[in-house]
Design an enzyme around this catalytic site. Structure first.
Site, PDB file in Angstrom:
ATOM      1  N   SER A 137       7.928  -1.119  -1.948  1.00  0.00           N
ATOM      2  CA  SER A 137       8.019  -1.093  -3.524  1.00  0.00           C
ATOM      3  C   SER A 137       6.388  -1.447  -3.768  1.00  0.00           C
ATOM      4  CB  SER A 137       8.783  -1.920  -3.917  1.00  0.00           C
ATOM      5  OG  SER A 137       8.906  -1.871  -5.378  1.00  0.00           O
ATOM      6  N   HIS A 339      17.114   0.913  -3.912  1.00  0.00           N
ATOM      7  CA  HIS A 339      16.038   0.198  -3.688  1.00  0.00           C
ATOM      8  C   HIS A 339      15.716  -0.762  -2.553  1.00  0.00           C
ATOM      9  CE1 HIS A 339      11.607   0.012  -5.376  1.00  0.00           C
ATOM     10  NE2 HIS A 339      11.947  -1.323  -5.252  1.00  0.00           N
TER      11      HIS A 339
END
Length: 363
Positions: A137, A339
């Site tokens: 990320s 995620h």
């Protein structure tokens, strides 16, 4: 340290100071349990995402990427960027007193200052010319910034592995970014009034609460899981039993300015530097609007992996990011992953890590 040694791996703590004065910790697993071939393997720098720390790469036991790499003979370096639990120090500033100054950074500064400090230090200690880079990320955003702004660093990477890569962001579906974008002025006023420049610092209290309410015997475990799904996307891959372990280290702290910058990227449809407003932009950048990061300067080989259920990384944005980078060798969407499954999913070893290991052997 306790977590790494608990599983039988060696631990080293290294201290690195950035050009702008932040004092950072690098946690090293120099070799695995199978062989004692100290300093033989290629170094791997692993950079966590927002609110994460080095612990997030070793907290799922045998399935942790940090341990898998060490057992494969790699020299593993786990980064802790500025402001996170193990890097809350500065040569002059006190994070609890000089709040506005200490927390005046976004992911852009991590890319510009923290990454070069880590990379140069590791290459110096290991006497290597190149290393592998793995980011999750925000850890991918930092890499994109570094190699756009300081393209000479491209030659220091064997391969970059981006898990849940965040470059372009305008199609993100996460309610967090939508909320911050909708109320950005009100939130900024609130932050300035109460000096809330630090967000979600490491909290032993949260760890205790998570152990009590999110464990396998708790009737509230599904509530804990729903909060995670709301932020990161629903998934069957998420191991709910891991929630107390994850929350005993995460969140590890971050800056509000980072999220303000993320919001600006979301709203602009581009990847600009931080927008200070016209007057300050003219002073800082010599132009009324902030310049964009030029990701076409990224020439190091890049592999991207992201989940189909990820609310931050949606295909349109990942594909747009991949289209401007020169040397994308993999752009892979993993079915059913959100995620954080790309770090902690039940089948992450089969679907992602084994792929990564094969690719690393080629480089």
């Amino acid at each position: 340290k306790q977590l790494i040694e608990k599983y039988g791996f060696p631990f080293e703590n290294h201290i690195v100071t950035t050009e702008d004065g932040y004092i950072l910790q690098l946690h090293r697993i120099p070799y695995g349990r199978k062989t004692n071939n100290y300093h033989k393997g290629a170094p791997v720098l692993i950079v966590p995402g927002v609110f994460e720390s080095s612990a997030d790469w070793v907290n799922t036991g045998e399935n942790s990427l940090g341990f898998i790499l060490a057992d494969r003979g790699y020299d593993v370096w786990l980064a802790n960027y500025r402001g996170s639990r193990w890097s809350r120090k500065h040569i002059k500033l006190n994070p609890d007193v000089d709040k506005k100054e200490f927390w005046d950074w976004s992911f852009h500064d991590i890319g510009l200052y923290d990454l070069p400090a880590f990379i140069d230090y590791i290459l110096h200690v290991t006497r290597q010319e190149k290393l592998f880079y793995i980011g999750h990320s925000q850890g991918t955003s930092n890499f994109f910034v570094l190699n756009s702004e300081k393209p000479e660093y491209n030659k220091k990477f064997r391969l970059m592995l981006g898990l849940a890569p965040v470059g372009y962001l305008s199609n993100a579906k996460t309610p967090i970014v939508y909320f911050l974008a909708t109320y950005q002025n009100q939130i900024q006023a609130f932050v300035d009034r109460y000096l809330l420049y630090e967000l979600l610092p490491y909290s032993p209290l949260l760890a205790t609460v998570a152990q009590k309410f999110c464990n396998d015997n708790s009737p509230f475990q599904n509530v804990c899981a729903s909060i995670i799904y709301t932020a990161f996307g629903y998934s069957n891959q998420f191991n709910k039993s891991m929630i107390p372990v994850i929350l005993s280290n995460t969140p590890a702290g971050g800056s509000y300015k980072h999220w303000r910058h993320v919001t600006q990227i979301y709203l602009s449809g581009k990847v600009p530097k931080y927008n200070y407003g016209e007057k300050e932009n003219l002073r800082k950048y010599g132009q009324p609007n902030p310049p964009e990061d030029n990701m076409s300067k990224i020439t190091a080989p890049v592999a991207l992996y992201y989940g189909a259920n990820d609310l931050f990384c949606v295909p349109e944005d990942v594909d747009k990011t991949a289209s401007v980078i020169q040397n994308v060798v993999v752009n892979k969407r993993i079915p059913g992953f959100n995620h954080v499954d790309i770090l902690w999913g039940i089948d992450v070893v089969d679907f992602v890590f084994n792929d990564i290991l094969k690719l690393m052997q080629r480089y």
